[in-house]
Design a protein around this motif. Structure first.
Motif, PDB file in Angstrom:
ATOM      1  N   VAL A  35       1.003  -1.283  -0.040  1.00 13.40           N
ATOM      2  CA  VAL A  35       0.144   0.121  -0.086  1.00 13.40           C
ATOM      3  C   VAL A  35       0.985   1.292  -0.058  1.00 13.40           C
ATOM      4  N   CYS A  36       1.891   1.279   0.820  1.00 17.82           N
ATOM      5  CA  CYS A  36       2.571   2.623   0.826  1.00 17.82           C
ATOM      6  C   CYS A  36       3.712   2.699  -0.026  1.00 17.82           C
ATOM      7  N   TRP A  37       4.135   1.638  -0.655  1.00 18.21           N
ATOM      8  CA  TRP A  37       4.910   1.809  -1.981  1.00 18.21           C
ATOM      9  C   TRP A  37       4.033   2.262  -3.176  1.00 18.21           C
ATOM     10  N   ASP A  38       2.922   1.792  -3.203  1.00 20.58           N
ATOM     11  CA  ASP A  38       2.019   2.231  -4.580  1.00 20.58           C
ATOM     12  C   ASP A  38       1.760   3.906  -4.112  1.00 20.58           C
ATOM     13  N   LYS A  39       1.516   3.969  -2.925  1.00 19.28           N
ATOM     14  CA  LYS A  39       1.193   5.604  -2.566  1.00 19.28           C
ATOM     15  C   LYS A  39       2.246   6.365  -2.800  1.00 19.28           C
ATOM     16  N   CYS A  40       3.435   6.130  -2.295  1.00 20.14           N
ATOM     17  CA  CYS A  40       4.507   7.085  -2.052  1.00 20.14           C
ATOM     18  C   CYS A  40       5.517   7.312  -3.121  1.00 20.14           C
ATOM     19  N   MET A  41       5.944   5.743  -3.619  1.00 17.17           N
ATOM     20  CA  MET A  41       7.163   5.992  -4.522  1.00 17.17           C
ATOM     21  C   MET A  41       6.636   6.360  -6.218  1.00 17.17           C
ATOM     22  N   ASP A  42       7.062   7.413  -6.487  1.00 14.57           N
ATOM     23  CA  ASP A  42       6.788   7.842  -7.605  1.00 14.57           C
ATOM     24  C   ASP A  42       7.893   7.091  -8.933  1.00 14.57           C
ATOM     25  N   LYS A  43       9.087   7.417  -8.495  1.00 15.22           N
ATOM     26  CA  LYS A  43      10.057   6.710  -9.220  1.00 15.22           C
ATOM     27  C   LYS A  43      11.101   6.123  -8.771  1.00 15.22           C
ATOM     28  N   PRO A  44      11.538   4.963  -8.437  1.00 16.52           N
ATOM     29  CA  PRO A  44      12.577   4.220  -7.762  1.00 16.52           C
ATOM     30  C   PRO A  44      13.846   5.000  -8.156  1.00 16.52           C
ATOM     31  N   GLY A  45      14.591   5.447  -7.251  1.00 18.47           N
ATOM     32  CA  GLY A  45      15.940   5.813  -7.525  1.00 18.47           C
ATOM     33  C   GLY A  45      17.051   5.291  -6.359  1.00 18.47           C
ATOM     34  N   PRO A  46      18.456   5.927  -6.453  1.00 21.24           N
ATOM     35  CA  PRO A  46      19.341   5.247  -5.804  1.00 21.24           C
ATOM     36  C   PRO A  46      19.040   5.926  -4.244  1.00 21.24           C
ATOM     37  N   LYS A  47      18.431   6.818  -3.989  1.00 17.12           N
ATOM     38  CA  LYS A  47      18.233   7.263  -2.681  1.00 17.12           C
ATOM     39  C   LYS A  47      16.789   7.962  -2.668  1.00 17.12           C
ATOM     40  N   LEU A  48      16.098   7.861  -1.356  1.00 16.56           N
ATOM     41  CA  LEU A  48      14.923   8.416  -0.997  1.00 16.56           C
ATOM     42  C   LEU A  48      14.736   9.861  -0.850  1.00 16.56           C
ATOM     43  N   ASP A  49      14.135  10.852  -1.471  1.00 17.14           N
ATOM     44  CA  ASP A  49      14.271  12.085  -1.250  1.00 17.14           C
ATOM     45  C   ASP A  49      13.095  12.415   0.105  1.00 17.14           C
ATOM     46  N   SER A  50      13.523  13.359   0.560  1.00 16.88           N
ATOM     47  CA  SER A  50      12.730  13.768   1.945  1.00 16.88           C
ATOM     48  C   SER A  50      11.307  13.427   1.797  1.00 16.88           C
ATOM     49  N   ARG A  51      10.622  13.970   0.850  1.00 14.70           N
ATOM     50  CA  ARG A  51       9.208  13.998   0.309  1.00 14.70           C
ATOM     51  C   ARG A  51       8.552  12.437   0.658  1.00 14.70           C
ATOM     52  N   THR A  52       9.424  11.811  -0.123  1.00 14.04           N
ATOM     53  CA  THR A  52       9.137  10.241  -0.248  1.00 14.04           C
ATOM     54  C   THR A  52       9.230   9.556   1.139  1.00 14.04           C
ATOM     55  N   GLU A  53      10.460   9.871   1.805  1.00 11.06           N
ATOM     56  CA  GLU A  53      10.469   9.651   3.058  1.00 11.06           C
ATOM     57  C   GLU A  53       9.466   9.743   4.070  1.00 11.06           C
ATOM     58  N   THR A  54       8.975  10.902   3.978  1.00 16.90           N
ATOM     59  CA  THR A  54       8.039  11.571   4.762  1.00 16.90           C
ATOM     60  C   THR A  54       6.756  10.812   4.578  1.00 16.90           C
ATOM     61  N   CYS A  55       6.396  10.631   3.597  1.00 16.46           N
ATOM     62  CA  CYS A  55       5.287   9.961   2.909  1.00 16.46           C
ATOM     63  C   CYS A  55       5.130   8.392   3.546  1.00 16.46           C
ATOM     64  N   PHE A  56       6.127   7.742   3.329  1.00 14.05           N
ATOM     65  CA  PHE A  56       6.449   6.630   3.788  1.00 14.05           C
ATOM     66  C   PHE A  56       6.113   6.525   5.448  1.00 14.05           C
ATOM     67  N   VAL A  57       6.579   7.275   6.353  1.00 13.29           N
ATOM     68  CA  VAL A  57       6.403   7.466   7.487  1.00 13.29           C
ATOM     69  C   VAL A  57       5.053   7.648   7.844  1.00 13.29           C
ATOM     70  N   ASN A  58       4.409   8.608   7.283  1.00 14.32           N
ATOM     71  CA  ASN A  58       2.925   8.777   7.494  1.00 14.32           C
ATOM     72  C   ASN A  58       2.301   7.563   6.991  1.00 14.32           C
ATOM     73  N   CYS A  59       2.508   6.969   5.937  1.00 14.22           N
ATOM     74  CA  CYS A  59       1.686   6.129   5.454  1.00 14.22           C
ATOM     75  C   CYS A  59       1.646   4.797   6.396  1.00 14.22           C
ATOM     76  N   VAL A  60       2.967   4.250   6.915  1.00 15.07           N
ATOM     77  CA  VAL A  60       2.942   3.344   7.854  1.00 15.07           C
ATOM     78  C   VAL A  60       2.311   3.740   9.093  1.00 15.07           C
ATOM     79  N   GLU A  61       2.335   4.825   9.732  1.00 15.64           N
ATOM     80  CA  GLU A  61       1.767   5.259  10.910  1.00 15.64           C
ATOM     81  C   GLU A  61       0.358   5.354  10.652  1.00 15.64           C
ATOM     82  N   ARG A  62      -0.375   5.686   9.653  1.00 15.54           N
ATOM     83  CA  ARG A  62      -1.735   5.817   9.347  1.00 15.54           C
ATOM     84  C   ARG A  62      -2.035   4.381   9.309  1.00 15.54           C
TER      85      ARG A  62
END
Length: 90
Positions: A35-62
């Protein structure tokens, strides 16, 4: 011999219960990841940007909050049914 199935080894029952809990946990992690991958990951890259990381954290918490809410609600419903059943027997 008829009652043996009903009175299985307590250690075996405990082992089965623990393994079932592990399986449910793994299913929950898999579902949350999907669920969180589909919601937060736009384009996979070598690192997570801060927006994607924040999205993952919020998604997991919710996801955890929602799962806990549903479990609590189911427990309340079960307790309510039990009290209703007991009052019908009186």
């Amino acid at each position: 011999m008829e009652g043996q199935g009903a009175t299985a080894d307590p250690q075996l029952q405990h082992f089965i219960e623990i393994e079932s809990q592990k399986q449910r946990f793994q299913q929950l992690v898999h579902q949350m990841t999907e669920v969180c991958w589909d919601k937060c990951m736009d384009k996979p890259g070598p690192k997570l940007d801060s927006r994607t990381e924040t999205c993952f954290v919020n998604c997991v918490e919710r996801f955890i909050d929602t799962s806990q809410f549903i479990l609590n609600r189911l427990e309340q419903t079960q307790r309510g049914r039990g009290a209703f059943s007991e009052s019908m027997l009186e």
